[in-house]
Structures are given as C-alpha cells and as structure tokens.
Scaffold this motif. Structure first.
Motif, PDB file in Angstrom:
ATOM      1  N   GLU A  92      91.318  93.264  46.565  1.00  0.00           N
ATOM      2  CA  GLU A  92      92.542  93.891  47.092  1.00  0.00           C
ATOM      3  C   GLU A  92      93.548  92.810  47.504  1.00  0.00           C
ATOM      4  OE1 GLU A  92      95.186  96.452  47.694  1.00  0.00           O
ATOM      5  OE2 GLU A  92      93.256  97.054  46.815  1.00  0.00           O
ATOM      6  N   TRP A  93      93.065  91.808  48.230  1.00  0.00           N
ATOM      7  CA  TRP A  93      93.953  90.705  48.629  1.00  0.00           C
ATOM      8  C   TRP A  93      94.416  89.911  47.408  1.00  0.00           C
ATOM      9  CZ3 TRP A  93      96.675  90.549  52.733  1.00  0.00           C
ATOM     10  CH2 TRP A  93      96.223  91.143  53.909  1.00  0.00           C
ATOM     11  N   ALA A  94      93.507  89.721  46.456  1.00  0.00           N
ATOM     12  CA  ALA A  94      93.874  88.969  45.249  1.00  0.00           C
ATOM     13  C   ALA A  94      94.977  89.707  44.488  1.00  0.00           C
ATOM     14  CB  ALA A  94      92.638  88.780  44.369  1.00  0.00           C
ATOM     15  N   ARG A  95      94.900  91.027  44.465  1.00  0.00           N
ATOM     16  CA  ARG A  95      95.939  91.821  43.786  1.00  0.00           C
ATOM     17  C   ARG A  95      97.286  91.676  44.489  1.00  0.00           C
ATOM     18  NH1 ARG A  95      91.777  96.658  42.092  1.00  0.00           N
ATOM     19  NH2 ARG A  95      91.613  95.987  39.930  1.00  0.00           N
ATOM     20  N   ARG A  96      97.248  91.634  45.816  1.00  0.00           N
ATOM     21  CA  ARG A  96      98.506  91.419  46.551  1.00  0.00           C
ATOM     22  C   ARG A  96      99.086  90.055  46.214  1.00  0.00           C
ATOM     23  NH1 ARG A  96      98.024  93.689  52.722  1.00  0.00           N
ATOM     24  NH2 ARG A  96      96.461  95.244  52.239  1.00  0.00           N
ATOM     25  N   ALA A  97      98.203  89.067  46.089  1.00  0.00           N
ATOM     26  CA  ALA A  97      98.670  87.711  45.764  1.00  0.00           C
ATOM     27  C   ALA A  97      99.332  87.697  44.392  1.00  0.00           C
ATOM     28  CB  ALA A  97      97.499  86.733  45.791  1.00  0.00           C
ATOM     29  N   ALA A  98      98.694  88.394  43.425  1.00  0.00           N
ATOM     30  CA  ALA A  98      99.256  88.431  42.064  1.00  0.00           C
ATOM     31  C   ALA A  98     100.577  89.194  42.068  1.00  0.00           C
ATOM     32  CB  ALA A  98      98.246  89.072  41.112  1.00  0.00           C
ATOM     33  N   ALA A  99     100.633  90.290  42.850  1.00  0.00           N
ATOM     34  CA  ALA A  99     101.877  91.071  42.932  1.00  0.00           C
ATOM     35  C   ALA A  99     102.988  90.230  43.551  1.00  0.00           C
ATOM     36  CB  ALA A  99     101.636  92.333  43.752  1.00  0.00           C
ATOM     37  N   GLY A 100     102.609  89.268  44.393  1.00  0.00           N
ATOM     38  CA  GLY A 100     103.590  88.395  45.029  1.00  0.00           C
ATOM     39  C   GLY A 100     104.061  87.268  44.120  1.00  0.00           C
ATOM     40  N   GLY A 101     103.501  87.192  42.912  1.00  0.00           N
ATOM     41  CA  GLY A 101     103.995  86.221  41.941  1.00  0.00           C
ATOM     42  C   GLY A 101     103.106  85.011  41.723  1.00  0.00           C
ATOM     43  N   ALA A 102     101.961  84.951  42.402  1.00  0.00           N
ATOM     44  CA  ALA A 102     101.090  83.779  42.221  1.00  0.00           C
ATOM     45  C   ALA A 102     100.151  83.992  41.032  1.00  0.00           C
ATOM     46  CB  ALA A 102     100.272  83.539  43.489  1.00  0.00           C
ATOM     47  N   ARG A 103      99.687  82.888  40.454  1.00  0.00           N
ATOM     48  CA  ARG A 103      98.608  82.946  39.462  1.00  0.00           C
ATOM     49  C   ARG A 103      97.306  82.983  40.275  1.00  0.00           C
ATOM     50  NH1 ARG A 103      98.181  77.691  36.165  1.00  0.00           N
ATOM     51  NH2 ARG A 103     100.436  77.825  36.231  1.00  0.00           N
ATOM     52  N   VAL A 104      96.472  83.967  40.034  1.00  0.00           N
ATOM     53  CA  VAL A 104      95.350  84.199  40.945  1.00  0.00           C
ATOM     54  C   VAL A 104      94.016  84.218  40.210  1.00  0.00           C
ATOM     55  CG1 VAL A 104      94.389  85.769  42.686  1.00  0.00           C
ATOM     56  CG2 VAL A 104      96.865  85.585  42.408  1.00  0.00           C
ATOM     57  N   TYR A 105      93.059  83.475  40.740  1.00  0.00           N
ATOM     58  CA  TYR A 105      91.710  83.446  40.167  1.00  0.00           C
ATOM     59  C   TYR A 105      90.652  83.613  41.246  1.00  0.00           C
ATOM     60  CZ  TYR A 105      93.174  81.757  35.573  1.00  0.00           C
ATOM     61  OH  TYR A 105      93.729  81.653  34.324  1.00  0.00           O
ATOM     62  N   ILE A 106      89.560  84.270  40.861  1.00  0.00           N
ATOM     63  CA  ILE A 106      88.335  84.269  41.667  1.00  0.00           C
ATOM     64  C   ILE A 106      87.309  83.517  40.826  1.00  0.00           C
ATOM     65  CG2 ILE A 106      86.511  85.663  42.723  1.00  0.00           C
ATOM     66  CD1 ILE A 106      88.547  87.942  43.024  1.00  0.00           C
ATOM     67  N   THR A 107      86.801  82.407  41.345  1.00  0.00           N
ATOM     68  CA  THR A 107      85.938  81.560  40.516  1.00  0.00           C
ATOM     69  C   THR A 107      84.880  80.848  41.354  1.00  0.00           C
ATOM     70  OG1 THR A 107      85.921  79.703  38.957  1.00  0.00           O
ATOM     71  CG2 THR A 107      87.552  79.612  40.700  1.00  0.00           C
ATOM     72  N   GLY A 108      83.882  80.308  40.678  1.00  0.00           N
ATOM     73  CA  GLY A 108      82.898  79.466  41.352  1.00  0.00           C
ATOM     74  C   GLY A 108      83.435  78.045  41.451  1.00  0.00           C
ATOM     75  N   LEU A 109      82.653  77.199  42.073  1.00  0.00           N
ATOM     76  CA  LEU A 109      83.064  75.809  42.239  1.00  0.00           C
ATOM     77  C   LEU A 109      83.283  75.137  40.887  1.00  0.00           C
ATOM     78  CD1 LEU A 109      83.539  74.097  44.640  1.00  0.00           C
ATOM     79  CD2 LEU A 109      81.139  73.401  44.617  1.00  0.00           C
ATOM     80  N   GLY A 110      82.440  75.506  39.914  1.00  0.00           N
ATOM     81  CA  GLY A 110      82.523  74.906  38.590  1.00  0.00           C
ATOM     82  C   GLY A 110      83.843  75.158  37.884  1.00  0.00           C
ATOM     83  N   GLY A 111      84.557  76.220  38.267  1.00  0.00           N
ATOM     84  CA  GLY A 111      85.825  76.543  37.598  1.00  0.00           C
ATOM     85  C   GLY A 111      87.052  76.109  38.377  1.00  0.00           C
TER      86      GLY A 111
END
Ligand code: IPE
Length: 248
Positions: free
Chosen positions: A213-232
C-alpha cells in the motif's frame, strides 16, 4: 534500461537487519552488507540518500511483550519509552554500520519528529542538503494518551517523496514479492492482488499488504519503486531491474 537513481530513499526491512524470531538480535552480516551497498551507491557520484529501517525483533518484539504484560492491544503513552528504547538500540547499530561503511549517517529519532501519525521531515531534508545521509526508523509515538506505531514504510515514502527522490526501495528478507509458488512477481500493477503471507509473527504494522500500500503511494507520487532483497538492491539503484517493481 532506465537511468540510475540520482537520489534514493531506502528502507531496510526489520526482517532483513534483525533475526525476527530472536529478540534483540541484529543480523550483523546482512546489515554490514546493506551498508556496503548503500555506501557504494552513495559514493558513485553526487547521490542523495535517505535510509529508514524497521523494527524487527527489537520494536515488534517489545510491542508484543508490552501487549502481553498489560493484557491490551492498545498501549498507553506510558508504554512508549520502552519501545523507543528498543528502537534506539537498533538504530544505534544501524548508524554504526552505515558509518563503518563510510556514510555520514545522521540519526533522527522518529518520535520527536512526529505528532501521532503526522511527521515533519524538514530536519531530514536539512541534513540531506548538507550532504549527510539522514536515517529514521519505525517508532512508537505518543498520541492522545495512547501511542501509535509509525512504520518505517510510511517514513521512507513520505520522506522520499518530500525530498523528491527518484527511487524508493524497500528491502526485505526475500528476493521480492513472491507468488503462491515462491516465484518473484516481477511487476505489481494497481489492480494486482497482494499475495497473503503466513508467518507474520511479531508484525504490528500490517506486514506485506501495508508495505505494498505504501509502495503504491510512492509510485503514485512519481518515484520508481521496488521491493527487493539485498541481492537486488545495488542493481535497482543503478537503474536495473530486480525484485518486484510497483507500478501505478
Ligand atoms: C515498526 O517499523 C517499528 C516498531 C515496531 C516500533 P516497521 O513496520 O517499519 O518494521 P519492519 O520493517 O516491519 O520490521
């Protein structure tokens, strides 16, 4: 391939930097590894960076313990200092690791910049302007006799958007958001369902669903958004793809 993130806000998930089912235990190697990656990114030329971390087996555990002791889900303001103390211990370890990797990490205690769930990011933005790497974390904030738990996910999104960063990255202890078969979902669009995860032990801030939900708000705000592990992490900061991209 998209451009590297000129600026970024990165959340270090509590499950990544602590052993979630062992109270007050830091995952030293993961924390040191994350710090090295962030330092490599930050050094690679005029980057601006905000770091936020979660509660893991410090904050979540303390909230659970207090709920058990007091026999109540809603905690009084008087319980806040113990949670704040637990989070300060973890925050001290995080900034120590970041500084050890060469980052000028400046710590902001979240409960002093928030009124209930409303947080003021000007102190973080000031430090960003001074070339520092501001750090905040999920915390307990007294609120009208009770307390609220402000998550690191909220902080990283709000601070990141207010600073106008290019990228907001959530790191977790999995390579990304996983589907029912354990495969990484490469992209999560606005209508896509969020897989339900078991084992959200000690999570008092809503787990994966709240994170997306927060990640979607971040994307709606114009940021490039990822959820990733340390390896990424380094890959997405450098403009590549890894983990789950959140799009709107
Ligand atoms: C929770 O912060 C903070 C407390 C429990 C005090 P987060 O919700 O950001 O923590 P993680 O990343 O899920 O552990």
């Amino acid at each position: 391939m998209p451009r590297p993130c000129g600026s970024a806000a990165v959340k270090l998930g509590g499950s990544l930097v602590t052993v979630k089912d062992r109270p007050y235990t830091v995952r030293g190697e993961a924390l040191a590894g994350a710090s090295r990656i962030l330092a490599a990114y930050w050094r690679s030329g005029g980057r601006r960076l905000i770091v936020v971390h979660g509660g893991g087996s410090f904050g979540h555990y303390e909230v659970d313990t207090l709920r058990g002791e007091l026999g109540a889900r809603d905690l009084p303001a008087a319980a806040a200092p113990r949670i704040q103390g637990a989070m300060l211990r973890l925050a001290a370890r995080v900034v120590e690791a970041l500084r050890g990797a060469g980052l000028p990490a400046s710590l902001h205690t979240t409960h002093t910049i928030c009124e209930c769930r409303e947080c003021r990011y000007t102190p973080l933005l000031r430090d960003l302007g001074e070339g520092l790497v501001p750090v905040a974390y999920g915390d307990a904030v007294p609120c009208r006799g009770g307390l609220v738990i402000v998550s690191g996910d909220q902080l990283v999104v709000e601070a990141g958007l207010e600073a106008g960063v290019d990228c907001i990255v959530f790191t977790i202890d999995a390579p990304g958001v996983l589907d029912g078969e354990g495969r990484v979902i490469g992209e999560l669009g606005p209508g896509d369902p969020v897989p339900r995860l078991g084992g959200a032990a000690h999570d008092v801030t809503g787990g994966l669903e709240a994170k997306v939900e927060w990640a979607r708000r971040a994307a709606a705000g114009g940021a490039r958004v990822y959820i990733t592990g340390l390896g990424g992490l380094l890959k997405v900061l450098e403009g590549g793809r890894a983990g789950t991209r959140i799009v709107v």
